[in-house]
Design an enzyme around this catalytic site. Structure first.
Site, short mmCIF file in Angstrom:
data_model
loop_
_atom_site.label_atom_id
_atom_site.label_comp_id
_atom_site.label_asym_id
_atom_site.label_seq_id
_atom_site.Cartn_x
_atom_site.Cartn_y
_atom_site.Cartn_z
NE ARG A 66 42.18 -6.01 -3.23
CZ ARG A 66 42.24 -6.76 -4.70
NH1 ARG A 66 41.33 -6.53 -5.72
NH2 ARG A 66 43.30 -7.66 -4.84
CE1 TYR A 125 32.62 16.30 3.84
CE2 TYR A 125 33.81 15.19 2.15
CZ TYR A 125 33.66 15.62 3.20
OH TYR A 125 34.54 15.19 4.27
CG ASP A 199 26.43 12.63 -0.65
OD1 ASP A 199 25.87 12.33 0.28
OD2 ASP A 199 27.89 13.03 -0.51
CE LYS A 224 31.19 12.69 7.66
NZ LYS A 224 30.84 13.32 6.08
C1 PLP Z 1 31.58 13.47 4.83
C2 PLP Z 1 30.99 13.40 3.72
C3 PLP Z 1 31.44 12.88 2.56
C4 PLP Z 1 32.85 12.07 2.51
O1 PLP Z 1 32.54 10.99 3.46
P1 PLP Z 1 33.82 10.22 3.97
O2 PLP Z 1 33.42 9.35 4.87
O3 PLP Z 1 34.63 11.42 5.07
O4 PLP Z 1 34.95 9.76 2.96
C5 PLP Z 1 30.71 12.97 1.44
N1 PLP Z 1 29.46 13.66 1.22
C6 PLP Z 1 29.00 14.17 2.37
C7 PLP Z 1 27.73 14.96 2.30
C8 PLP Z 1 29.59 14.21 3.52
O5 PLP Z 1 29.24 14.57 4.72
#
Ligand code: PLP
Length: 410
Positions: A66, A125, A199, A224
């Site tokens: 962890r 998001y 992000d 992604k």
């Molecule tokens: C999918 C996504 C998230 C969240 O990510 P997870 O891996 O599902 O927790 C945050 N920001 C964007 C732009 C995303 O496409």
């Protein structure tokens, strides 16, 4: 716009992606990174354990997964190398891997915005937006939401919270693929002693490096494009070591417990090796599909930063040299029913949420992800009845276009 003096010549991004994060060989000389599928690590003696806990020289390198794990650390070095690619002070940055994009985002916001105000982009998001709107208040923070393409609005907010805020935005934001001027936003925020968190999930460092444009923290859903095959849930953060220490980011990750598992880190690492290759194809395909859709009579508007019709095309073009990513959205003239019909008639495109997989994913927010949202709120956020989101895969562009063409005809 980029600080060219700070950019040093080194391996190309493509080569770096393949080799990123490689450390020393393990005891068997394994070519692939071993998966250290272990909860805990053995100390040779008490002294080694004690020094590890005190972060002293001569201590064991690992304690408990962890806190840190060799496989996870390989991924962390890789993502750090790609997000800081070409930065002269790249060594001043650290990568951290998380169990999900949301773990990276919430841990980052909790650590960096504690007792502060979050100035956030209006369209974010879904879960990030919900966290900022509903949960930050319970945690002693506050948040406001603005259109980040309007620097005047940003300055009004910064003036209200100098040295006491965090600016939060997405490099390419849903649903209209809005692009913001990260350099200008960062310069302005820094004048008020405020850090900027971006992000970068949609753009990936292949297309855009927010840190090079002055942002302080980059977060990712590695679920992604980084993972790339839709087989894991993961997240990452890259920021300067000093920001991590000053804000106890590492301690927050340890205690909130959001680190990545070794197996997911290993799968993500395999994805990172082909990131450049995949992104090149994702964006070339998306450009072709966007151009096709723009001329189709059933389609009203196409939202893709690569199209000259996109409101921030010029800005996107100045920030992204190698393309505009694989996600686009479009509005059907036939509204809700046309959206449903398209979903039910595609054959190659897969009906699913998410993005960044090698296959093309299609979804209709009004009848799927946002069907429970109040119609007025939904449309206010730009998610109209006929809006379709397409995460273009790496199949042949001709096949994707042919599939959409036959489905639109129905
Ligand atoms: C999918 C996504 C998230 C969240 O990510 P997870 O891996 O599902 O927790 C945050 N920001 C964007 C732009 C995303 O496409």
């Amino acid at each position: 716009m980029m600080n060219t003096e700070a950019i040093v010549k080194e391996l190309s991004f493509e080569s770096k992606a393949v080799h990123a994060g490689a450390g020393k060989k393990d005891q068997y000389g394994s070519h692939a990174t071993p998966i250290y599928q272990t909860s805990t690590f053995v100390f040779n003696n008490v002294d080694e354990g004690a020094k590890a806990f005190a972060h002293e020289e001569g201590g064991a390198s690992h304690i408990y997964s962890r806190l840190g794990n060799p496989t996870v650390e390989h991924l962390e070095r890789a993502i750090r190398e790609l997000e800081t690619f070409g930065l002269a002070d790249a060594e001043e940055y650290t990568g951290m891997a998380f169990g999900s994009g949301m773990a990276a985002i919430t841990t980052g916001i909790i650590a960096l915005a504690k007792e502060k105000h979050v100035i956030a982009q209006d369209a974010l998001y879904g879960c990030t937006s919900q966290f900022l709107k509903e949960e930050t208040f319970q945690l002693g923070m506050s948040a406001s939401f603005i259109d980040m393409t309007d620097l005047f609005l940003l300055e009004v907010e910064l003036k209200k919270h100098p040295n006491k805020a965090l600016v939060y935005l997405e490099s390419i934001a849903n649903p209209t693929m809005k692009v913001s001027d990260i350099q200008a936003i960062s310069d302005l925020a820094h004048e008020y002693g405020v850090l900027v968190m971006v992000d970068n999930t949609f753009a990936t460092p292949y297309h855009l490096q927010p840190l090079k444009l002055g942002a302080d923290v980059v977060v990712h859903s590695t679920t992604k494009y980084m993972g790339g095959h839709g087989t894991i849930i993961g997240g990452a953060m890259v920021t300067r070591k000093e920001i991590i220490t000053d804000n106890d980011v590492f301690i927050f990750r340890k205690n909130l417990g959001g680190i990545s598992s070794p197996m997911d880190a290993w799968i993500t690492l395999n994805g990172v090796k082909t990131l450049a290759l995949r992104m090149e194809k994702h964006s070339a395909n998306a450009m072709k599909v966007a151009e096709f859709l723009e001329t189709h009579p059933a389609v009203d508007i196409v939202w893709y930063p690569g199209l000259t019709s996109h409101p921030q095309h010029h800005l996107a073009d100045s920030m992204m040299e190698k393309g505009f990513g694989g996600v686009l959205a479009f509005e059907l003239r036939g509204g809700f029913e046309a959206g449903k019909s398209l979903m039910n008639n595609v054959k190659l495109c897969t009906l699913a949420v998410s993005l960044g997989t090698v296959d093309t994913l299609i979804q209709h927010p009004a009848s799927m992800t946002h069907s429970v949202v109040d119609e007025q709120l939904r449309c206010g956020a730009g998610i109209t009845d006929g809006l379709v989101r397409l995460a273009v895969g790496i199949e042949s562009a001709d096949d994707i276009i042919a599939d959409l063409e036959q489905a639109l005809e129905n």
